[in-house]
Motif scaffolding. Structure first.
Motif, short mmCIF file in Angstrom:
data_model
loop_
_atom_site.label_atom_id
_atom_site.label_comp_id
_atom_site.label_asym_id
_atom_site.label_seq_id
_atom_site.Cartn_x
_atom_site.Cartn_y
_atom_site.Cartn_z
N LYS A 160 -35.96 -7.07 -9.70
CA LYS A 160 -35.93 -6.28 -9.49
C LYS A 160 -36.09 -5.60 -7.96
O LYS A 160 -36.43 -6.21 -7.29
N THR A 161 -34.97 -5.32 -7.24
CA THR A 161 -34.78 -5.02 -6.05
C THR A 161 -35.13 -3.83 -5.88
O THR A 161 -35.67 -2.73 -6.70
N ASN A 163 -34.16 -0.68 -4.60
CA ASN A 163 -32.76 0.37 -4.94
C ASN A 163 -33.09 0.54 -6.49
O ASN A 163 -32.67 1.34 -6.09
N GLU A 164 -33.36 -0.43 -7.37
CA GLU A 164 -33.59 -0.08 -8.90
C GLU A 164 -34.81 0.64 -8.64
O GLU A 164 -35.89 -0.17 -9.12
N GLN A 165 -34.82 1.72 -9.27
CA GLN A 165 -36.11 2.89 -9.30
C GLN A 165 -36.46 2.26 -10.98
O GLN A 165 -35.85 2.34 -11.82
N GLU A 183 -39.42 4.39 -5.13
CA GLU A 183 -39.01 3.03 -6.15
C GLU A 183 -39.23 3.79 -7.56
O GLU A 183 -39.19 2.68 -8.14
#
Length: 397
Positions: A160-161, A163-165, A183
């Motif tokens: 999971k990056t 940028n992925e909330q 986040e």
């Protein structure tokens, strides 16, 4: 001579500056103690009403209708957080439960924590299969079933990056402290919200959990089950005056979390780590019986930080077997805590809920916290030692 006079003047100025700073600090200290005491007095009143024989349902219903008390509580908590806690966070991050929570969430979702937990599940399954190896060899088709049950490590969760909330539900939020972190996609709930902080009004104990989330401008109608990555209880369980609703909150968190989602519980405690070990141990056992396994635990200066992962049904059963703990009887619990064939041994919800105690539950009486602190009588725990009120160090968190 002139230099000497200048030095004396400078010394007086420094002394005066120091006295002003001390006065300001004392004034700030007095203010946040008063705010904290007003908050604790609400908790103490709820507990006292139950000790006087009133039923929780009646006490809680009347509390939800007391707009004056709720507004006062909300204003005090908001002021305490924004005027005092934020300053302390700048001075020392180690005192901040918000920063601690953020770090643990990111450690779990972004830095391999969830992957380590899935490996843990795999190892537990292997131990279970080895233990029953002789049985599986004589039962037709068991070898195939054994292979099917092996859990694959989901690398997509590990990757999971930033940028992925992550979907975060903050229960008992009041002032929505996690909204400042990019986040998180935060849904903040409180029975006495500060609306300008984008907090919805909702009673978590009676909130509808369905297949769809619905909101009005200021209130939550329902929340979707199995839809959140994180549920946070920051000083929530201490608000509730008895153990059964504390249990219900945790069971509801399980309903709302995705599988392998995490429940973060923060509970105030300024005593040394061993002081309330038995209480924390009871919480861990009860949470495992509900369906949560501990991921992280840390005792900080003024709080306990606990992070638990929602287990799948089969892993829940294996975890209970290894811990030698019984599951919760189906007929006594709701769908949030019951899994098919969860365990051979069972206990009632009341037996599990009884483990959700806090130190204040052992106090036979509590002082009026809005009196002068010197006038407040000392409280004794069952072991005869002086006990602190749960939020006694509230301004320092």
């Amino acid at each position: 001579m002139i230099c000497f006079i200048c030095c004396r003047i400078k010394m007086r100025e420094n002394k005066n500056d120091g006295e002003i700073k001390m006065t300001q600090k004392s004034s700030a200290s007095d203010e946040h103690i008063k705010l904290a005491d007003s908050i604790k007095s609400v908790h103490a009143n709820l507990r006292q009403r139950l000790r006087d024989g009133e039923q929780f349902s009646q006490v809680w219903s009347e509390h939800l209708l007391d707009d004056q008390v709720l507004e006062s509580y909300s204003n005090a908590m908001n002021a305490l957080a924004n005027q005092h806690w934020t300053k302390l966070e700048i001075e020392s991050e180690d005192t901040s439960r918000i920063i601690w929570t953020k770090k643990k969430i990111l450690e779990y979702y972004h830095n391999g924590g969830i992957n380590n937990q899935l490996i843990r599940d795999n190892n537990r399954l292997k131990r279970h299969q080895e233990k029953n190896e002789q049985v599986t060899k004589v039962q037709q088709g068991k070898e195939e079933t054994k292979q099917e049950n092996i859990i694959e490590i989901d690398k997509s969760l590990e990757n999971k990056t930033i940028n992925e909330q992550l979907k975060l539900l903050d229960v008992g939020s009041c002032y929505n402290p996690f909204s400042k972190f990019k986040e998180f996609d935060v849904t903040a709930l409180d029975i006495a919200p500060v609306y300008e902080n984008q907090v919805y009004k909702a009673d978590f104990l009676n909130l509808n959990i369905t297949d769809k989330s619905e909101f009005t401008e200021r209130e939550v109608i329902s929340l979707e089950s199995c839809s959140f990555d994180i549920v946070v209880f920051c000083f929530l369980l201490e608000y509730l005056p008895t153990n059964r609703p504390r249990y219900e909150c945790c069971a509801r968190a399980k309903q709302l979390l995705k599988e392998n989602g995490i429940l973060v519980i923060l509970t105030p405690d300024s005593c040394h780590q061993q002081r309330n070990n038995s209480i924390i141990r009871g919480w861990k056992e009860a949470l495992l019986q509900i369906g949560f396994q501990r991921v992280y635990y840390e005792k900080k200066q003024h709080f306990h930080g606990l992070v638990f992962r929602k287990l799948g049904a089969f892993q829940h059963r294996l975890a209970l077997e290894e811990a030698n703990l019984p599951g919760i009887a189906k007929e006594e619990s709701n769908s949030a805590t019951s899994d098919d064939d969860i365990a051979d041994d069972i206990v009632t919800v009341e037996e599990v809920a009884a483990k959700f105690v806090i130190p204040q539950d052992f106090n036979s009486c509590e002082p009026n916290l809005l009196k002068k602190r010197s006038e407040a009588p000392k409280l004794e725990e069952k072991n005869g030692t002086e006990t602190e009120l749960g939020f006694d160090q509230l301004p320092d968190l």
